[in-house]
Write a protein that holds these residues in place. Structure first.
Motif, PDB file in Angstrom:
ATOM      1  N   SER A  98       0.842  -1.199   0.000  1.00 50.77           N
ATOM      2  CA  SER A  98       0.000   0.000   0.000  1.00 50.77           C
ATOM      3  C   SER A  98       0.869   1.237   0.000  1.00 50.77           C
ATOM      4  O   SER A  98       1.901   1.281   0.676  1.00 50.77           O
ATOM      5  N   GLU A  99       0.445   2.228  -0.751  1.00 48.96           N
ATOM      6  CA  GLU A  99       1.058   3.545  -0.677  1.00 48.96           C
ATOM      7  C   GLU A  99       0.094   4.424   0.101  1.00 48.96           C
ATOM      8  O   GLU A  99      -1.050   4.632  -0.323  1.00 48.96           O
ATOM      9  N   VAL A 100       0.545   4.894   1.261  1.00 51.86           N
ATOM     10  CA  VAL A 100      -0.314   5.655   2.167  1.00 51.86           C
ATOM     11  C   VAL A 100       0.073   7.128   2.108  1.00 51.86           C
ATOM     12  O   VAL A 100       1.247   7.473   2.208  1.00 51.86           O
ATOM     13  N   ILE A 101      -0.941   7.982   1.933  1.00 52.90           N
ATOM     14  CA  ILE A 101      -0.737   9.429   1.851  1.00 52.90           C
ATOM     15  C   ILE A 101      -1.734  10.102   2.787  1.00 52.90           C
ATOM     16  O   ILE A 101      -2.928   9.807   2.752  1.00 52.90           O
ATOM     17  N   GLU A 102      -1.236  11.000   3.622  1.00 49.53           N
ATOM     18  CA  GLU A 102      -2.116  11.786   4.483  1.00 49.53           C
ATOM     19  C   GLU A 102      -2.444  13.096   3.779  1.00 49.53           C
ATOM     20  O   GLU A 102      -1.604  13.681   3.110  1.00 49.53           O
ATOM     21  N   GLY A 103      -3.689  13.517   3.922  1.00 44.76           N
ATOM     22  CA  GLY A 103      -4.108  14.760   3.293  1.00 44.76           C
ATOM     23  C   GLY A 103      -5.463  15.196   3.804  1.00 44.76           C
ATOM     24  O   GLY A 103      -5.815  14.951   4.961  1.00 44.76           O
ATOM     25  N   GLN A 104      -6.211  15.833   2.927  1.00 43.65           N
ATOM     26  CA  GLN A 104      -7.566  16.280   3.243  1.00 43.65           C
ATOM     27  C   GLN A 104      -8.493  15.784   2.152  1.00 43.65           C
ATOM     28  O   GLN A 104      -8.052  15.423   1.060  1.00 43.65           O
ATOM     29  N   ILE A 105      -9.782  15.809   2.453  1.00 42.31           N
ATOM     30  CA  ILE A 105     -10.801  15.509   1.452  1.00 42.31           C
ATOM     31  C   ILE A 105     -11.944  16.490   1.665  1.00 42.31           C
ATOM     32  O   ILE A 105     -12.176  16.958   2.787  1.00 42.31           O
ATOM     33  N   LEU A 106     -12.619  16.834   0.595  1.00 48.00           N
ATOM     34  CA  LEU A 106     -13.808  17.678   0.668  1.00 48.00           C
ATOM     35  C   LEU A 106     -15.026  16.762   0.562  1.00 48.00           C
ATOM     36  O   LEU A 106     -15.142  15.993  -0.393  1.00 48.00           O
ATOM     37  N   ILE A 107     -15.909  16.831   1.535  1.00 51.45           N
ATOM     38  CA  ILE A 107     -17.116  16.006   1.558  1.00 51.45           C
ATOM     39  C   ILE A 107     -18.302  16.896   1.195  1.00 51.45           C
ATOM     40  O   ILE A 107     -18.591  17.874   1.890  1.00 51.45           O
ATOM     41  N   ALA A 108     -18.976  16.569   0.107  1.00 56.91           N
ATOM     42  CA  ALA A 108     -20.066  17.408  -0.400  1.00 56.91           C
ATOM     43  C   ALA A 108     -21.304  17.315   0.490  1.00 56.91           C
ATOM     44  O   ALA A 108     -21.700  16.234   0.916  1.00 56.91           O
ATOM     45  N   GLN A 109     -21.913  18.468   0.735  1.00 57.28           N
ATOM     46  CA  GLN A 109     -23.216  18.480   1.381  1.00 57.28           C
ATOM     47  C   GLN A 109     -24.220  17.884   0.386  1.00 57.28           C
ATOM     48  O   GLN A 109     -24.264  18.303  -0.765  1.00 57.28           O
ATOM     49  N   PRO A 110     -24.988  16.884   0.790  1.00 52.92           N
ATOM     50  CA  PRO A 110     -25.916  16.242  -0.161  1.00 52.92           C
ATOM     51  C   PRO A 110     -26.995  17.196  -0.658  1.00 52.92           C
ATOM     52  O   PRO A 110     -27.573  17.960   0.111  1.00 52.92           O
ATOM     53  N   ARG A 111     -27.226  17.123  -1.964  1.00 47.00           N
ATOM     54  CA  ARG A 111     -28.294  17.856  -2.632  1.00 47.00           C
ATOM     55  C   ARG A 111     -28.821  16.963  -3.734  1.00 47.00           C
ATOM     56  O   ARG A 111     -28.098  16.068  -4.209  1.00 47.00           O
ATOM     57  N   PRO A 112     -30.020  17.184  -4.191  1.00 50.66           N
ATOM     58  CA  PRO A 112     -30.557  16.340  -5.278  1.00 50.66           C
ATOM     59  C   PRO A 112     -29.689  16.341  -6.534  1.00 50.66           C
ATOM     60  O   PRO A 112     -29.559  15.324  -7.198  1.00 50.66           O
TER      61      PRO A 112
END
Length: 143
Positions: A98-112
């Motif tokens: 496995s290649e492991v990378i620490e970072g951030q992610i953007l989680i979208a607010q659910p919309r239709p």
């Protein structure tokens, strides 16, 4: 080398890569996500069909006050509020490591209008790799 694939359910070639993500402190378990390789996205984004599989509830995702960091971004799907959280990415290589990378992610607010969007692997992750996308040989690779 990290192998990818073309999504067989799309009418046009869509290069994908499967990645395990741990979004701490938002969740305490790993989630496997098939990310669309998106060279037009500056940041990696998790869209509702994947974020809801992670165990995050619609109520938690609907309320910006539950998230210390958020930002509004615009793209093909319109303008959406995204929650920013720390993330560990684990990419499985063809050698079984496995290649492991620490970072951030953007989680979208659910919309239709974003419910069916794929999650996107953006330049914040892609710049770390040589990206090979070859439709003729049906190869997708991150090196």
């Amino acid at each position: 080398m990290i192998p990818g694939f073309f999504d067989p359910e799309r009418s046009r070639p869509a290069p994908m890569v499967r990645v395990d993500v741990l979004m701490s402190p938002a969740t305490n378990s790993w989630l496997t996500v098939d990310f669309l390789l998106d060279t037009g996205a500056g940041r990696t984004c998790l869209h509702p069909r994947d974020s809801l599989r992670s165990g995050l509830s619609e109520a938690t995702l609907a309320e910006p006050g539950n998230w210390p960091h958020h930002q509004r971004m615009s793209g093909v799907g319109g303008s959406t509020l995204y929650y920013v959280t720390r993330t560990v990415y684990s990419f499985a290589t063809d050698s079984g490591e496995s290649e492991v990378i620490e970072g951030q992610i953007l989680i979208a607010q659910p919309r239709p209008d974003n419910a069916g969007l794929p999650s996107l692997l953006g330049w914040d992750m892609l710049y770390r790799f040589e990206v090979l996308v070859d439709w003729r040989s049906r190869r997708v690779e991150l090196r």
